[in-house]
Design a protein around this motif. Structure first.
Motif, PDB file in Angstrom:
ATOM      1  N   VAL A  12     -25.565  -9.557  36.407  1.00 49.28           N
ATOM      2  CA  VAL A  12     -26.314  -8.350  36.142  1.00 49.28           C
ATOM      3  C   VAL A  12     -26.703  -8.070  37.639  1.00 49.28           C
ATOM      4  O   VAL A  12     -26.955  -8.826  38.626  1.00 49.28           O
ATOM      5  CB  VAL A  12     -28.077  -8.352  35.449  1.00 49.28           C
ATOM      6  N   THR A  60     -29.502  -2.434  37.009  1.00 43.81           N
ATOM      7  CA  THR A  60     -30.560  -2.247  36.914  1.00 43.81           C
ATOM      8  C   THR A  60     -31.183  -1.324  38.083  1.00 43.81           C
ATOM      9  O   THR A  60     -31.397  -1.894  39.411  1.00 43.81           O
ATOM     10  CB  THR A  60     -31.491  -3.312  36.280  1.00 43.81           C
ATOM     11  N   ASN A  96     -32.489   0.495  43.447  1.00 42.38           N
ATOM     12  CA  ASN A  96     -33.723   1.529  43.448  1.00 42.38           C
ATOM     13  C   ASN A  96     -33.065   2.851  44.018  1.00 42.38           C
ATOM     14  O   ASN A  96     -32.457   3.086  45.552  1.00 42.38           O
ATOM     15  CB  ASN A  96     -35.373   1.210  43.868  1.00 42.38           C
ATOM     16  N   ILE A  98     -23.727  -5.206  34.414  1.00 42.49           N
ATOM     17  CA  ILE A  98     -24.330  -4.155  34.547  1.00 42.49           C
ATOM     18  C   ILE A  98     -25.549  -4.027  35.935  1.00 42.49           C
ATOM     19  O   ILE A  98     -25.365  -4.869  36.860  1.00 42.49           O
ATOM     20  CB  ILE A  98     -26.218  -4.654  33.933  1.00 42.49           C
ATOM     21  N   SER A 113     -24.784  -0.320  30.568  1.00 45.17           N
ATOM     22  CA  SER A 113     -25.017  -1.048  30.703  1.00 45.17           C
ATOM     23  C   SER A 113     -23.375  -1.088  29.871  1.00 45.17           C
ATOM     24  O   SER A 113     -22.584  -2.418  29.731  1.00 45.17           O
ATOM     25  CB  SER A 113     -25.534  -1.865  29.728  1.00 45.17           C
ATOM     26  N   ASN A 162     -36.883   3.617  34.695  1.00 51.46           N
ATOM     27  CA  ASN A 162     -36.469   2.564  34.887  1.00 51.46           C
ATOM     28  C   ASN A 162     -35.071   2.887  34.206  1.00 51.46           C
ATOM     29  O   ASN A 162     -34.934   4.063  33.287  1.00 51.46           O
ATOM     30  CB  ASN A 162     -36.940   1.629  34.349  1.00 51.46           C
ATOM     31  N   TYR A 163     -33.863   2.405  35.147  1.00 50.25           N
ATOM     32  CA  TYR A 163     -32.368   2.719  34.515  1.00 50.25           C
ATOM     33  C   TYR A 163     -31.943   1.569  33.967  1.00 50.25           C
ATOM     34  O   TYR A 163     -31.772   0.770  35.061  1.00 50.25           O
ATOM     35  CB  TYR A 163     -31.761   3.892  35.090  1.00 50.25           C
ATOM     36  N   VAL A 164     -31.156   1.955  33.194  1.00 47.55           N
ATOM     37  CA  VAL A 164     -29.728   0.367  32.522  1.00 47.55           C
ATOM     38  C   VAL A 164     -28.417   1.019  31.985  1.00 47.55           C
ATOM     39  O   VAL A 164     -28.290   1.342  31.835  1.00 47.55           O
ATOM     40  CB  VAL A 164     -30.101  -0.266  31.410  1.00 47.55           C
ATOM     41  N   LYS A 213     -34.764   1.451  39.469  1.00 51.96           N
ATOM     42  CA  LYS A 213     -35.330   2.575  39.127  1.00 51.96           C
ATOM     43  C   LYS A 213     -35.611   3.211  40.313  1.00 51.96           C
ATOM     44  O   LYS A 213     -35.350   2.991  41.055  1.00 51.96           O
ATOM     45  CB  LYS A 213     -37.199   1.869  39.170  1.00 51.96           C
ATOM     46  N   PRO A 245     -29.452  -5.972  40.439  1.00 52.75           N
ATOM     47  CA  PRO A 245     -30.651  -5.500  39.979  1.00 52.75           C
ATOM     48  C   PRO A 245     -31.590  -4.423  41.282  1.00 52.75           C
ATOM     49  O   PRO A 245     -30.518  -5.002  42.026  1.00 52.75           O
ATOM     50  CB  PRO A 245     -31.606  -6.366  39.650  1.00 52.75           C
ATOM     51  N   ASN A 246     -32.210  -4.133  41.130  1.00 50.68           N
ATOM     52  CA  ASN A 246     -32.560  -4.357  42.234  1.00 50.68           C
ATOM     53  C   ASN A 246     -32.365  -2.121  42.898  1.00 50.68           C
ATOM     54  O   ASN A 246     -32.125  -2.015  44.245  1.00 50.68           O
ATOM     55  CB  ASN A 246     -33.266  -4.514  42.596  1.00 50.68           C
ATOM     56  N   THR A 282     -33.596   7.379  33.363  1.00 54.59           N
ATOM     57  CA  THR A 282     -34.914   6.792  33.290  1.00 54.59           C
ATOM     58  C   THR A 282     -35.372   7.072  32.687  1.00 54.59           C
ATOM     59  O   THR A 282     -35.127   8.564  31.127  1.00 54.59           O
ATOM     60  CB  THR A 282     -34.894   7.468  34.827  1.00 54.59           C
TER      61      THR A 282
END
Length: 429
Positions: A387, A317, A392, A315, A355, A351-353, A319, A389-390, A346
């Protein structure tokens, strides 16, 4: 001589749903392009001209569209046939196309535009279009059918000619644009609640109208039922259900609602069908030997799908914002790598994911949005069931480009077929 060729023409022009959907997509894409052009606001230079008929009669209300790799713009002609495209044209090479009721489309390729300058005298002399008109009604009640999409295409297939229209409240249609001399097929495309119909072998002569090309549409058969999970029996919403006749002549599709119910009510003639339900792209089940009678409903076609979870995925994630940290909505974020591919859009907060589709490996993640420069981040490590993350992005807005201007005049033959009262016309790509 006109030949009624209902099933043959359906099979030839719309052999499967994909071909027909592609045609509809092109029609809708042309509409959206025409609409989107209207909302462009870019500082402009000049691109002007005029549109004339072959005998020099000004053509008013013609649409003139300039398009190229660097931009696009449009204008309509005034009562003197003059037009001026003043926005959306950065320096570059453009194709200028003219569309006018009663005439064949015309275009001028390789028109050079320089930002801040005028490209004058891009003039056109239009030649006459032929015409096809008629009425569409219910085959049983003779009730006129409104908002039926009618397409006229050359019988030989392909080529630059062809156009489309919609029926009015009284079922009448008139196609008087871009029909050169030749033989055409006229088709009613996916009429809601009815079966597609086609008439072939319509001989058209430029400058003349072929009237009375009427269609009486048969009501479609209906297939209804429910899609559930196997073995729990829980409803499956948002499953896509396709029905295709065993002889390939007819087809229709729909999606299930939240309770798993579906109802296919268009495009189904009498015959034996295979019904296929697809859920989440990889869960598929079929029902065979489904008998359908045109005008009647075949109920309780139940399909139970054994739902398997998607393959395990990592995953990502993050922004997406602009340079002022304002969230960018509906930006597209794509992750690509040797171990997989995934993408997401987004939300209202930027935000987006992502997955699904991401195996363990290293990815390049890119973000794009209309009006902004693309951005990417390389060497993003992903591990299945974990995950990352970040990831961005901060996208830079593209400043409006200075536009050139195209001007000219458009004239046309004075003997064009009169416009249909309150015509409803869709532009084909």
């Amino acid at each position: 001589m006109m030949v009624w060729c209902k099933k043959h023409m359906q099979n030839k022009l719309f052999k499967n749903r994909l071909i027909a959907d592609t045609m509809i997509s092109l029609i809708l894409l042309s509409l959206m392009l025409s609409i989107s052009i209207m909302f462009i606001s870019i500082p402009s230079a000049k691109f002007s001209g005029a549109v004339y008929a072959a005998s020099g009669v000004p053509v008013s209300n013609a649409m003139v569209v300039a398009s190229g790799p660097n931009g696009h713009g449009f204008a309509t002609t005034n009562p003197s046939g003059q037009y001026s495209i003043t926005e959306g044209l950065p320096t570059g090479t453009y194709t200028v196309q003219v569309i006018a009721q009663g005439y064949l489309n015309a275009k001028n390729e390789d028109v050079t535009v320089i930002a801040g300058q005028e490209t004058p005298n891009i003039n056109f002399y239009l030649t006459l279009s032929g015409g096809i008109s008629g009425r569409v009604t219910d085959a049983v009640s003779a009730t006129p059918l409104e908002n039926i999409v009618i397409v006229a295409l050359p019988s030989s297939g392909g080529g630059e000619f062809g156009w489309t229209a919609m029926t009015d409240a009284d079922g009448y249609y008139s196609i008087i644009t871009n029909l050169g001399t030749g033989t055409y097929n006229v088709s009613a495309i996916f009429p809601e609640g009815y079966i597609m119909e086609s008439i072939g072998g319509i001989a058209v002569t430029a400058g003349s109208e072929v009237k009375g090309i009427n269609m009486a549409l048969d009501r479609s058969g209906i297939i209804s039922g429910r899609v559930t999970t196997d073995p729990s029996g829980a409803p499956l919403g948002n499953a896509t259900v396709y029905a295709v006749s065993d002889d390939g002549e007819y087809n229709g599709h729909t999606e299930t609602n939240a309770t798993g119910h579906y109802r296919i009510s268009s495009g189904l003639g009498t015959g034996t069908y295979t019904v296929t339900a697809i859920y989440q792209g990889w869960n598929i089940e079929i029902a065979t030997d489904i008998n359908v009678v045109a005008g009647s409903e075949t109920k309780n076609v139940e399909i139970a799908i054994t739902v398997t979870p998607p393959p395990p995925s990592g995953i990502i994630t993050g922004k997406v914002t602009d340079t002022t940290d304002k969230p960018i909505v509906d930006a597209v974020v794509v992750a690509d790598g040797p171990a997989g591919h995934g993408e997401a859009e987004t939300d209202e907060n930027g935000n987006y994911v992502i997955s699904t589709g991401l195996g363990t490996g290293t990815y390049t993640v890119s973000a794009s949005a209309p009006g902004y420069s693309d951005a990417q981040i390389t060497d993003v490590s992903v591990t299945i069931n974990q995950v990352t993350p970040n990831i961005n992005f901060q996208l830079t807005q593209i400043p409006p480009a200075q536009s050139g201007r195209i001007t000219g005049t458009i004239q046309g033959d004075p003997n064009a077929i009169p416009e249909f009262p309150n015509p409803i016309t869709i532009l084909l790509a």
